[in-house]
Design an enzyme around this catalytic site. Structure first.
Site, PDB file in Angstrom:
ATOM      1  N   ASP A 184       0.845  -1.191   0.000  1.00 35.93           N
ATOM      2  CA  ASP A 184       0.000   0.000   0.000  1.00 35.93           C
ATOM      3  C   ASP A 184       0.879   1.239   0.000  1.00 35.93           C
ATOM      4  O   ASP A 184       1.613   1.484   0.957  1.00 35.93           O
ATOM      5  CB  ASP A 184      -0.884   0.016   1.258  1.00 35.93           C
ATOM      6  CG  ASP A 184      -1.818   1.214   1.252  1.00 35.93           C
ATOM      7  OD1 ASP A 184      -2.813   1.168   0.506  1.00 35.93           O
ATOM      8  OD2 ASP A 184      -1.540   2.208   1.957  1.00 35.93           O
TER       9      ASP A 184
ATOM     10  N   TYR B 193       3.391   9.944   0.155  1.00 41.10           N
ATOM     11  CA  TYR B 193       4.366   9.408   1.112  1.00 41.10           C
ATOM     12  C   TYR B 193       5.807   9.711   0.685  1.00 41.10           C
ATOM     13  O   TYR B 193       6.737   9.508   1.458  1.00 41.10           O
ATOM     14  CB  TYR B 193       4.193   7.891   1.312  1.00 41.10           C
ATOM     15  CG  TYR B 193       2.828   7.468   1.824  1.00 41.10           C
ATOM     16  CD1 TYR B 193       1.955   8.394   2.406  1.00 41.10           C
ATOM     17  CD2 TYR B 193       2.402   6.145   1.736  1.00 41.10           C
ATOM     18  CE1 TYR B 193       0.699   8.009   2.865  1.00 41.10           C
ATOM     19  CE2 TYR B 193       1.147   5.753   2.205  1.00 41.10           C
ATOM     20  CZ  TYR B 193       0.305   6.697   2.759  1.00 41.10           C
ATOM     21  OH  TYR B 193      -0.940   6.311   3.219  1.00 41.10           O
TER      22      TYR B 193
ATOM     23  N   LYS C 177      -2.212   6.220  -4.347  1.00 46.99           N
ATOM     24  CA  LYS C 177      -3.321   7.138  -4.046  1.00 46.99           C
ATOM     25  C   LYS C 177      -3.086   8.495  -4.683  1.00 46.99           C
ATOM     26  O   LYS C 177      -1.964   9.002  -4.702  1.00 46.99           O
ATOM     27  CB  LYS C 177      -3.480   7.296  -2.527  1.00 46.99           C
ATOM     28  CG  LYS C 177      -3.531   5.972  -1.792  1.00 46.99           C
ATOM     29  CD  LYS C 177      -3.809   6.108  -0.314  1.00 46.99           C
ATOM     30  CE  LYS C 177      -3.545   4.792   0.399  1.00 46.99           C
ATOM     31  NZ  LYS C 177      -2.206   4.679   0.961  1.00 46.99           N
TER      32      LYS C 177
ATOM     33  N   HIS D 110      -7.110   9.770  -2.207  1.00 44.00           N
ATOM     34  CA  HIS D 110      -6.505   9.672  -0.874  1.00 44.00           C
ATOM     35  C   HIS D 110      -7.393  10.321   0.198  1.00 44.00           C
ATOM     36  O   HIS D 110      -7.641   9.730   1.248  1.00 44.00           O
ATOM     37  CB  HIS D 110      -5.132  10.350  -0.900  1.00 44.00           C
ATOM     38  CG  HIS D 110      -4.197   9.908   0.169  1.00 44.00           C
ATOM     39  ND1 HIS D 110      -2.841   9.843  -0.001  1.00 44.00           N
ATOM     40  CD2 HIS D 110      -4.425   9.508   1.441  1.00 44.00           C
ATOM     41  CE1 HIS D 110      -2.287   9.418   1.126  1.00 44.00           C
ATOM     42  NE2 HIS D 110      -3.222   9.213   2.012  1.00 44.00           N
TER      43      HIS D 110
END
Ligand code: NDP
Length: 316
Positions: free
Chosen positions: A47, A52, A77, A108
């Site tokens: 994931d 990130y 996302k 997201h």
């Protein structure tokens, strides 16, 4: 080495029920964590997210594992500043990961941040609040996701942090494709039983983020989880994750520590088989004993003028 079992999404695509989380995994750590998870611990589901900042290294870890791409389920996302540019953002994530398709692409957060604001990820207004495009129709983003799905760039599409209100009012009435998943904060202290029933009634698979209590894994100390773990001779983490697996919830524990990466998947699969109906009922009831809490609370609610923020449930 046991592989994670899969469950079927509403379009027939199979998703492994345990995935490795990668939020806050430092780039140099995540390469090793992803390679280890796939090669040594049996994970087949990673994931990740553009926000990130480690998609390149996740992709590198996937390649280093040596396991064929077709055997690995990869989620990314769409970040909130890109709700008007789904294909452009997707192409960036694919380039970062070094992949030519994703298995799952999620919105997201169901909120549009100003793409022309003062920061690429978190634009703010002069008063310090986030710079939110308040009149953005989420259905336009969903239609763009349906378009990349039709092109074959992703195998399934879904949402994250979307409440029943968002689904009922802003997505489902306009959707040609029902979201395959809703990735939400789900754990011992925020089990959202009613919302899970709603999602399942719509054919939307719930995915649990922060299943261990997020940074520092605070839920591992919970006395009910510890007692059930001791009874079955497994770790508390195994109980927290196995409880979700037993209930058909996709769970996404994050770790960059090899022993924990392996222990989490092995423990979860073992615990899912050992937990009795009584154990599950006890775990289901823990939050209602005054422990209910949401751990991940970005200040969207404040920015949107909600007077009940912070909150316990999905509310956006
Ligand atoms: P988790 O609940 O997975 O907890 C992660 C923390 O637990 C880390 O500090 C990790 O440490 C520690 N940990 C992991 N396993 C063990 C263990 N066996 N024993 C002790 N400590 C352990 O938190 P996250 O918030 O990261 O959630 C998981 C994933 O869900 C994210 O990584 C991300 O992929 C996704 N997510 C999605 C969100 C969204 O908005 N869609 C929001 C938040 C998360 P260490 O790494 O040092 O081992």
């Amino acid at each position: 080495m046991a592989l994670s079992p899969t469950i079927k999404l509403n379009n027939g695509v199979e998703i492994p029920i345990i995935g490795l989380g990668t939020w806050q995994s430092k780039p140099e750590e995540v390469i090793i964590a992803v390679e280890y998870a796939i090669k040594e611990a049996g994970y087949r589901h990673i994931d990740c997210a553009w926000a990130y900042g480690n998609e390149k290294e996740v992709g590198e870890g996937i390649r280093r594992s040596g396991v064929p791409r077709s055997e690995i389920f990869v989620t990314s996302k769409l970040w909130a500043t890109r709700l008007n540019d789904v294909e452009g953002a997707l192409d960036e994530s694919l380039a970062n990961l070094g992949l030519d398709y994703l298995d799952l692409y999620l919105i997201h957060w169901p909120i549009h941040l100003n793409p022309k604001g003062n920061h690429p990820n978190f634009p703010t207004l002069p008063n310090g609040h986030r710079d939110v495009v308040r009149d953005w129709p989420l259905r336009d983003t969903w239609a763009q996701l349906e378009a990349v799905l039709a092109k074959g760039k992703v195998r399934a599409i879904g949402v994250s942090n979307a409440s029943e209100r968002i689904l009922e009012e802003e997505i489902l009435p306009y959707a040609k494709v029902v979201p395959a998943v809703d990735q939400i904060e789900l754990h011992l202290y925020n089990p959202q039983h009613k919302f899970i029933r709603y999602l399942k009634s719509k054919g939307i698979v719930p995915q649990a983020y922060s299943p261990l209590g997020s940074t520092g894994a605070s839920l591992l100390q919970d006395e009910v989880a510890v007692a059930i773990a001791e009874k079955h001779g497994v770790a508390p983490a195994a109980v927290l994750l196995g409880w979700q697996v037993a209930k058909g919830i996709v769970t996404l524990p994050k770790s960059v520590t090899p022993e924990r990466i392996k222990a989490n998947i092995e423990g979860a699969l073992a615990a899912a088989k050992k937990l009795t109906a009584e154990d599950i009922e006890k775990l289901d009831g823990v939050a209602a004993t005054g422990k209910e809490v949401r751990l991940i609370q970005p200040p969207w609610g404040v920015d949107l003028g909600f007077d009940n923020w912070p909150v316990k449930y999905q509310t956006l």
